[in-house]
Design an enzyme around this catalytic site. Structure first.
Site, PDB file in Angstrom:
ATOM      1  N   VAL A  67      45.066  48.449  31.194  1.00  0.00           N
ATOM      2  CA  VAL A  67      44.549  47.848  29.757  1.00  0.00           C
ATOM      3  C   VAL A  67      44.128  48.986  28.876  1.00  0.00           C
ATOM      4  O   VAL A  67      43.247  49.872  29.385  1.00  0.00           O
ATOM      5  CB  VAL A  67      43.522  46.731  29.957  1.00  0.00           C
ATOM      6  CG1 VAL A  67      42.902  46.304  28.796  1.00  0.00           C
ATOM      7  CG2 VAL A  67      44.124  45.735  30.615  1.00  0.00           C
ATOM      8  N   HIS A  72      43.272  23.438  71.839  1.00  0.00           N
ATOM      9  CA  HIS A  72      44.760  23.018  71.307  1.00  0.00           C
ATOM     10  C   HIS A  72      44.218  21.697  70.680  1.00  0.00           C
ATOM     11  O   HIS A  72      43.900  20.588  71.072  1.00  0.00           O
ATOM     12  CB  HIS A  72      45.797  23.068  72.199  1.00  0.00           C
ATOM     13  CG  HIS A  72      46.874  22.379  71.728  1.00  0.00           C
ATOM     14  ND1 HIS A  72      47.767  23.177  70.805  1.00  0.00           N
ATOM     15  CD2 HIS A  72      47.460  20.967  71.935  1.00  0.00           C
ATOM     16  CE1 HIS A  72      48.814  22.437  70.430  1.00  0.00           C
ATOM     17  NE2 HIS A  72      48.626  21.067  71.210  1.00  0.00           N
TER      18      HIS A  72
HETATM   19  P1  AMP Z   1      37.637  45.674  42.589  1.00  0.00           P
HETATM   20  O1  AMP Z   1      36.745  47.110  42.550  1.00  0.00           O
HETATM   21  O2  AMP Z   1      37.987  45.555  43.997  1.00  0.00           O
HETATM   22  O3  AMP Z   1      36.727  44.527  42.148  1.00  0.00           O
HETATM   23  O4  AMP Z   1      38.827  45.664  41.603  1.00  0.00           O
HETATM   24  C1  AMP Z   1      38.935  46.120  40.401  1.00  0.00           C
HETATM   25  C2  AMP Z   1      40.465  46.465  40.093  1.00  0.00           C
HETATM   26  O5  AMP Z   1      40.472  46.501  38.667  1.00  0.00           O
HETATM   27  C3  AMP Z   1      40.930  47.603  40.663  1.00  0.00           C
HETATM   28  O6  AMP Z   1      42.034  47.260  41.337  1.00  0.00           O
HETATM   29  C4  AMP Z   1      41.160  48.580  39.487  1.00  0.00           C
HETATM   30  O7  AMP Z   1      42.561  49.261  39.582  1.00  0.00           O
HETATM   31  C5  AMP Z   1      41.274  47.493  38.509  1.00  0.00           C
HETATM   32  N1  AMP Z   1      41.326  48.226  37.003  1.00  0.00           N
HETATM   33  C6  AMP Z   1      40.384  49.066  36.682  1.00  0.00           C
HETATM   34  N2  AMP Z   1      40.553  49.363  35.370  1.00  0.00           N
HETATM   35  C7  AMP Z   1      41.313  48.664  34.969  1.00  0.00           C
HETATM   36  C8  AMP Z   1      42.283  48.679  33.454  1.00  0.00           C
HETATM   37  N3  AMP Z   1      41.874  49.323  32.391  1.00  0.00           N
HETATM   38  N4  AMP Z   1      43.584  47.926  33.481  1.00  0.00           N
HETATM   39  C9  AMP Z   1      43.852  47.237  34.508  1.00  0.00           C
HETATM   40  N5  AMP Z   1      43.228  46.993  35.769  1.00  0.00           N
HETATM   41  C10 AMP Z   1      42.168  47.989  35.832  1.00  0.00           C
END
Ligand code: AMP
Ligand code: FAD
Length: 480
Positions: free
Chosen positions: A245, A451
């Site tokens: 994004v 089971h």
């Molecule tokens: P978590 O840290 O497990 O909660 O996951 C957050 C996710 O957001 C991670 O897999 C990152 O790769 C994803 N992420 C972080 N910034 C962006 C962005 N700008 N666009 C899309 N995904 C993102």
């Protein structure tokens, strides 16, 4: 009220409140400071987990799963239901009631254990002193023998999707929508993004999840992650990988999200957008410059394996320190630190901390993934059993998923267990216990499982590790 305690805990989430209770049980005088204000505008205990994390999200996951089952899955059981109506207000009210009961429960435990609850902010000063600023903004200094910092974490904000707390929200806002959005975007296919995306998908939203990484659930065993992607796609979650994004614009009732993937620049227009890109440790205004406490390269409070900071007698536990941001990890650290302060022997086994994603099917794992073992070059053997061949899962019409056990090739010691399927979050405890006791897949294979239960899939996966699963026809391997 005494202004001198054996222990001052800063933060009353699952790491801090557990530490406080255990310290009190061990005979220490304890104060616990927390600045959180609940949804009723009053100070509240329980931290992120009870108020805006684990508990409210699970309440909505359970309610939404019931709604989805009743609308989509009852006819096969011969139960025909017409005119099902969603009452979101009642669903949200139930969630609030559960949160209220649990947080009040922590208050009762504090009272029963003689813990002083200080409503306001804590700041660590030099010389084991804590500056406490109450709701009335008056500050005072508290002297103490030990400090436990348990200030937790907050959602990461990104400039490409600034929150307006109406159209663009974080995980907290996503637990409070007043209506089901027709279209919903989620940034981040991590645990929180997938759980919250699932809630609103089940309630009827068209959900698109944008994930910057090319690999889906990169921390999960990829055999399990592939099955998860398949299942979630069948449920209508539109998961777009390699989609970073880059910007958002709120225009009237809509949010336009721009993202880049291999095809170039793209646009997505949604009614609501959840930003779920991870969490950051809470350390702002927490440490005076001369506190002697240092942060690590990720901004967490630096601690050793005993959760001791660079200052003797000052500990930090939970999301504010290294390791997985999970409630049970923080609680165990809190418990360990209380024991260490009491000069007891204590340790946390970081190798056996389970992780769970409460989607449907659930995903749960402990220990090493196959990808990690391939990388480290350790020799291993794998056993897999599908729920499609499990009688109880069939009876429940809930057969998606597998149990996978990875064991050391030479010693058969279990190195990891990975489950996607019914009750995965509960079943994984069997892998955790087996690993905690340094068990082998043969130990599980020789154990009697009731089971018919879904736990028999664990038994069969263990048997399969040894080449002798009974309820699945596989190409014959030499049996051991
Ligand atoms: P978590 O840290 O497990 O909660 O996951 C957050 C996710 O957001 C991670 O897999 C990152 O790769 C994803 N992420 C972080 N910034 C962006 C962005 N700008 N666009 C899309 N995904 C993102
Ligand atoms: P927190 O729970 O964040 O508590 C810290 C407390 O300290 C807060 O109340 C904060 O207000 C207070 N505080 C901070 N700074 C100060 C200060 N200076 N003075 C006074 N008080 C302060 N984990 C799981 O294990 N299972 C799940 O199913 C799960 N689901 C989740 C779902 C969502 C939507 C979210 C957001 C998180 C989820 N988590 C889950 C993660 C879990 O909530 C955290 O790992 C856990 O709450 C961390 O506990 P903690 O005690 O370290 O911190």
């Amino acid at each position: 009220m005494s202004d001198n305690y054996d222990v001052v805990v800063i933060g009353a989430g699952p790491a801090g409140y557990v530490a406080a209770i255990r310290c009190a049980q061990l005979g220490m005088s304890v104060a616990c400071i927390d600045k959180r204000i609940g949804s009723n505008g009053k100070p509240v205990l329980g931290g992120t987990c009870l108020n805006v994390g684990c508990i409210p999200s699970k309440a909505l996951l359970d309610s939404s799963q019931r709604y989805s089952d009743i609308t989509n899955k009852m006819a096969v059981h011969g139960v025909n239901i017409k005119g099902v109506k969603l009452d979101l207000e009642t669903m949200m009210g139930r969630k609030e009631r559960i949160v209220g009961n649990l947080t009040a429960g922590i208050h009762s435990l504090f009272k029963a254990n003689g813990i002083t609850w200080l409503e306001g902010s804590g700041r660590v000063l030099a010389g084991k002193q804590v500056e406490f600023t109450g709701q009335n903004q008056e500050a005072k200094i508290i002297a103490t023998e030990n400090i436990i910092i348990a200030t937790g974490s907050s959602p990461i904000e990104i400039s490409s999707a600034s929150l307006d707390n109406n159209r663009i929200v974080d995980s907290t806002g996503a637990l409070e929508f007043a209506n089901v959005p027709k279209t919903l975007g989620v940034i981040g296919a991590g645990i929180i993004g997938l759980e919250l995306g699932s809630v609103w998908r089940r309630l009827g939203a068209d959900v698109v999840v944008l994930e910057a990484q090319d690999t889906f659930l990169s921390m999960v065993d990829q055999q399990v992650a592939k099955e998860a992607k398949k299942q979630f796609s069948q449920q209508g979650l539109d998961i777009r990988l390699g989609a970073r994004v880059t910007g958002t614009e709120v225009k009237g009732n809509k949010v336009t999200v721009t993202y880049v993937d291999t095809s170039g620049d793209n646009e997505l227009v949604v009614d609501k957008l959840i930003v779920a890109v991870g969490r950051r440790p809470n350390t702002e205004n927490l440490l005076s410059a001369d506190s002697g406490i240092n942060l690590d390269e990720r901004g967490c409070i630096f601690v050793d394996e005993n959760c001791q900071t660079d200052m003797p007698g000052i500990y930090a536990v939970g999301d504010v320190v290294r390791g997985p941001m999970l409630a049970h990890k923080g609680s165990e650290e809190g418990m360990m630190v209380a024991e260490l302060i009491a000069e007891h022997k204590a340790a946390v086994n970081y190798e056996t901390i389970p992780s769970v994603i409460y989607t449907h099917p659930e995903i749960a794992w402990v220990g090493k993934t196959e990808e990690e073992l391939k990388k480290s070059g350790d020799a291993y053997q794998v056993g897999v059993f599908p729920f499609a061949a499990n009688g109880r899962a069939m009876a429940a019409e809930d057969t998606a998923g597998i149990v996978k056990i990875i064991a050391d090739k030479k010693t058969d010691r279990i190195l990891g267990m990975h489950i996607i399927g019914p009750s995965a979050g509960d079943l994984i405890a069997q892998g955790v216990i087996a690993m905690e006791f340094a068990g082998s897949s043969e130990d599980l294979a020789l154990t009697v499982f009731a089971h018919p239960t879904v736990s028999e899939a664990v038994h069969e996966a263990a048997l399969d590790t040894l080449g002798r699963a009974v309820h699945i026809a596989k190409k014959r391997r030499p049996a051991k």
